[in-house]
Scaffold this active site. Structure first.
Site, PDB file in Angstrom:
ATOM      1  N   SER A  97      51.202  26.527  61.650  1.00  0.00           N
ATOM      2  CA  SER A  97      50.998  25.165  61.136  1.00  0.00           C
ATOM      3  C   SER A  97      51.214  24.206  62.293  1.00  0.00           C
ATOM      4  O   SER A  97      52.048  24.467  63.170  1.00  0.00           O
ATOM      5  CB  SER A  97      52.022  24.846  60.046  1.00  0.00           C
ATOM      6  OG  SER A  97      52.017  23.454  59.771  1.00  0.00           O
ATOM      7  N   TYR A 149      60.693  24.998  57.199  1.00  0.00           N
ATOM      8  CA  TYR A 149      59.260  25.331  57.217  1.00  0.00           C
ATOM      9  C   TYR A 149      58.714  25.305  58.650  1.00  0.00           C
ATOM     10  O   TYR A 149      58.063  26.264  59.093  1.00  0.00           O
ATOM     11  CB  TYR A 149      58.478  24.351  56.335  1.00  0.00           C
ATOM     12  CG  TYR A 149      56.980  24.608  56.339  1.00  0.00           C
ATOM     13  CD1 TYR A 149      56.414  25.567  55.512  1.00  0.00           C
ATOM     14  CD2 TYR A 149      56.132  23.894  57.186  1.00  0.00           C
ATOM     15  CE1 TYR A 149      55.041  25.815  55.526  1.00  0.00           C
ATOM     16  CE2 TYR A 149      54.765  24.137  57.205  1.00  0.00           C
ATOM     17  CZ  TYR A 149      54.220  25.092  56.373  1.00  0.00           C
ATOM     18  OH  TYR A 149      52.861  25.334  56.400  1.00  0.00           O
TER      19      TYR A 149
HETATM   20  P1  NAP Z   1      48.053  28.018  49.030  1.00  0.00           P
HETATM   21  O1  NAP Z   1      46.746  27.504  48.541  1.00  0.00           O
HETATM   22  O2  NAP Z   1      49.296  27.722  48.278  1.00  0.00           O
HETATM   23  O3  NAP Z   1      47.914  29.588  49.245  1.00  0.00           O
HETATM   24  C1  NAP Z   1      49.014  30.383  49.596  1.00  0.00           C
HETATM   25  C2  NAP Z   1      48.643  31.810  49.341  1.00  0.00           C
HETATM   26  O4  NAP Z   1      49.726  32.645  49.741  1.00  0.00           O
HETATM   27  C3  NAP Z   1      48.384  32.104  47.868  1.00  0.00           C
HETATM   28  O5  NAP Z   1      47.384  33.089  47.780  1.00  0.00           O
HETATM   29  C4  NAP Z   1      49.719  32.638  47.405  1.00  0.00           C
HETATM   30  O6  NAP Z   1      49.574  33.430  46.235  1.00  0.00           O
HETATM   31  C5  NAP Z   1      50.112  33.445  48.625  1.00  0.00           C
HETATM   32  N1  NAP Z   1      51.533  33.712  48.733  1.00  0.00           N
HETATM   33  C6  NAP Z   1      52.568  32.832  48.736  1.00  0.00           C
HETATM   34  N2  NAP Z   1      53.727  33.492  48.834  1.00  0.00           N
HETATM   35  C7  NAP Z   1      53.422  34.810  48.897  1.00  0.00           C
HETATM   36  C8  NAP Z   1      54.193  35.988  49.010  1.00  0.00           C
HETATM   37  N3  NAP Z   1      55.530  35.950  49.052  1.00  0.00           N
HETATM   38  N4  NAP Z   1      53.559  37.179  49.061  1.00  0.00           N
HETATM   39  C9  NAP Z   1      52.202  37.242  48.997  1.00  0.00           C
HETATM   40  N5  NAP Z   1      51.419  36.164  48.891  1.00  0.00           N
HETATM   41  C10 NAP Z   1      52.039  34.959  48.834  1.00  0.00           C
HETATM   42  O7  NAP Z   1      48.344  27.509  50.519  1.00  0.00           O
HETATM   43  P2  NAP Z   1      47.402  27.214  51.782  1.00  0.00           P
HETATM   44  O8  NAP Z   1      47.519  25.777  52.052  1.00  0.00           O
HETATM   45  O9  NAP Z   1      46.091  27.867  51.656  1.00  0.00           O
HETATM   46  O10 NAP Z   1      48.261  27.948  52.910  1.00  0.00           O
HETATM   47  C11 NAP Z   1      47.788  29.046  53.657  1.00  0.00           C
HETATM   48  C12 NAP Z   1      48.495  29.067  54.988  1.00  0.00           C
HETATM   49  O11 NAP Z   1      48.192  27.882  55.717  1.00  0.00           O
HETATM   50  C13 NAP Z   1      50.011  29.134  54.899  1.00  0.00           C
HETATM   51  O12 NAP Z   1      50.490  29.975  55.931  1.00  0.00           O
HETATM   52  C14 NAP Z   1      50.435  27.697  55.155  1.00  0.00           C
HETATM   53  O13 NAP Z   1      51.744  27.590  55.647  1.00  0.00           O
HETATM   54  C15 NAP Z   1      49.397  27.310  56.173  1.00  0.00           C
HETATM   55  N6  NAP Z   1      49.224  25.865  56.323  1.00  0.00           N
HETATM   56  C16 NAP Z   1      48.742  25.113  55.297  1.00  0.00           C
HETATM   57  C17 NAP Z   1      48.587  23.748  55.489  1.00  0.00           C
HETATM   58  C18 NAP Z   1      48.063  22.840  54.403  1.00  0.00           C
HETATM   59  O14 NAP Z   1      48.120  21.619  54.577  1.00  0.00           O
HETATM   60  N7  NAP Z   1      47.522  23.358  53.327  1.00  0.00           N
HETATM   61  C19 NAP Z   1      48.940  23.156  56.715  1.00  0.00           C
HETATM   62  C20 NAP Z   1      49.418  23.963  57.725  1.00  0.00           C
HETATM   63  C21 NAP Z   1      49.558  25.316  57.524  1.00  0.00           C
HETATM   64  P3  NAP Z   1      50.822  33.648  45.214  1.00  0.00           P
HETATM   65  O15 NAP Z   1      51.507  32.321  45.074  1.00  0.00           O
HETATM   66  O16 NAP Z   1      50.194  34.158  43.963  1.00  0.00           O
HETATM   67  O17 NAP Z   1      51.701  34.667  45.864  1.00  0.00           O
END
Ligand code: NAP
Length: 251
Positions: free
Chosen positions: A139, A152
């Site tokens: 991130s 985080y």
């Molecule tokens: P999201 O839509 O909430 O998706 C997160 C995914 O991870 C879901 O499929 C969730 O499914 C799964 N997950 C969470 N905890 C888990 C666990 N313990 N075991 C297995 N699966 C798990 O979030 P996103 O924004 O796409 O995030 C994806 C990545 O991008 C993450 O690494 C996040 O830190 C990073 N990121 C996001 C942003 C942003 O602004 N969106 C910014 C910077 C970085 P379940 O909940 O069903 O397990």
């Protein structure tokens, strides 16, 4: 089928939502077979239906080593190898500022975001093909001092560090390891932050005010960046952090 990932076998943790789901769709469109994971079975099945073909959903928690072993057992039986890992599963995490995060919050964030990434890769090593590509979702928060994000952001700084070490450790097998650091992307992740929807809205407005391109990013834009790192388009790239944040940390 021809494409940038023709005949590649990919494992995408957190492939049931947001960025991971967009990556899974992009990879399948480019010829890959994908295994997607997530804890919520219904979300995962729904995602697999949306992807439509060349996908196996495997329910599991990346913080649980037995789940990871079961995942790779299924991959081994079905395909025999892994060419691409996208260690993407993570939880969001806003804590009270002033070093006030609770022990539970700290452990939850590190267990999923850092320990989960470490063992997602460790448990795959025996299945990794020479020349594989490993993409770790970090991130842009790890470059910043955002109040309330201490656990985080640190969990993601550790992930960025894993990429450097593993790039060195796996280089003799032609395995490349990079991180992708998104900025604010429109996904459900803030729903896991502990804030109310109104608080999320206000927080995101403040964040977007600091994005030079003036908007949140889209999951599909992160999928294009992940495709670059996963495919031979980035054949001379290892150990980097590809920051895709609308200029937020770069200008
Ligand atoms: P999201 O839509 O909430 O998706 C997160 C995914 O991870 C879901 O499929 C969730 O499914 C799964 N997950 C969470 N905890 C888990 C666990 N313990 N075991 C297995 N699966 C798990 O979030 P996103 O924004 O796409 O995030 C994806 C990545 O991008 C993450 O690494 C996040 O830190 C990073 N990121 C996001 C942003 C942003 O602004 N969106 C910014 C910077 C970085 P379940 O909940 O069903 O397990």
């Amino acid at each position: 089928m021809s494409g940038k990932l023709s005949n590649k076998i990919a494992v995408i943790t957190g492939g049931s939502s947001g960025i991971g789901l967009a990556i899974a769709k992009e990879f399948v469109a480019e010829g890959a077979y994908v295994f997607i994971t997530g804890r919520r079975a219904a979300e995962l099945e729904k995602a697999a239906k949306e992807i439509g073909r060349n996908v196996t959903p495997v329910q599991g928690d990346v913080a649980d080593l037995e789940d990871l072993e079961r995942l790779y057992g299924i991959v081994e039986r079905e395909k025999g190898r892994v060419d691409i890992i996208v260690a993407n599963a993570a939880v969001g995490g806003l804590a009270p500022p002033g070093a006030a995060a609770s022990p539970d919050h700290f452990d939850r964030v590190f267990n999923v975001n850092t320990r989960g990434v470490f063992f997602t890769v460790q448990k795959a090593v025996k299945l990794l093909s020479d020349g594989a590509s490993i993409v770790l979702t970090a991130s842009n928060a790890h470059y910043l001092g955002i109040p309330g994000f201490a656990p985080y952001s640190a969990s993601k700084a550790a992930v960025r560090s894993f990429a450097r070490t593993w790039a060195a450790e796996f280089k003799d097998r032609g395995i490349r390891v990079n991180t992708l650091s998104p900025g604010p992307i429109d996904t459900p992740i803030m729903g896991t932050s502990g804030l109310t929807p109104d608080e999320v809205e206000k927080f995101m407005q403040q964040i977007v005010a600091n994005v030079p391109l003036g908007r949140m990013g889209r999951p599909e834009e992160m999928a294009k960046a992940a495709l670059f790192l996963a495919s031979s388009d980035s054949s001379f790239v290892t150990g980097i952090d590809l920051v895709a944040d609308g200029g937020m940390t770069q200008i």
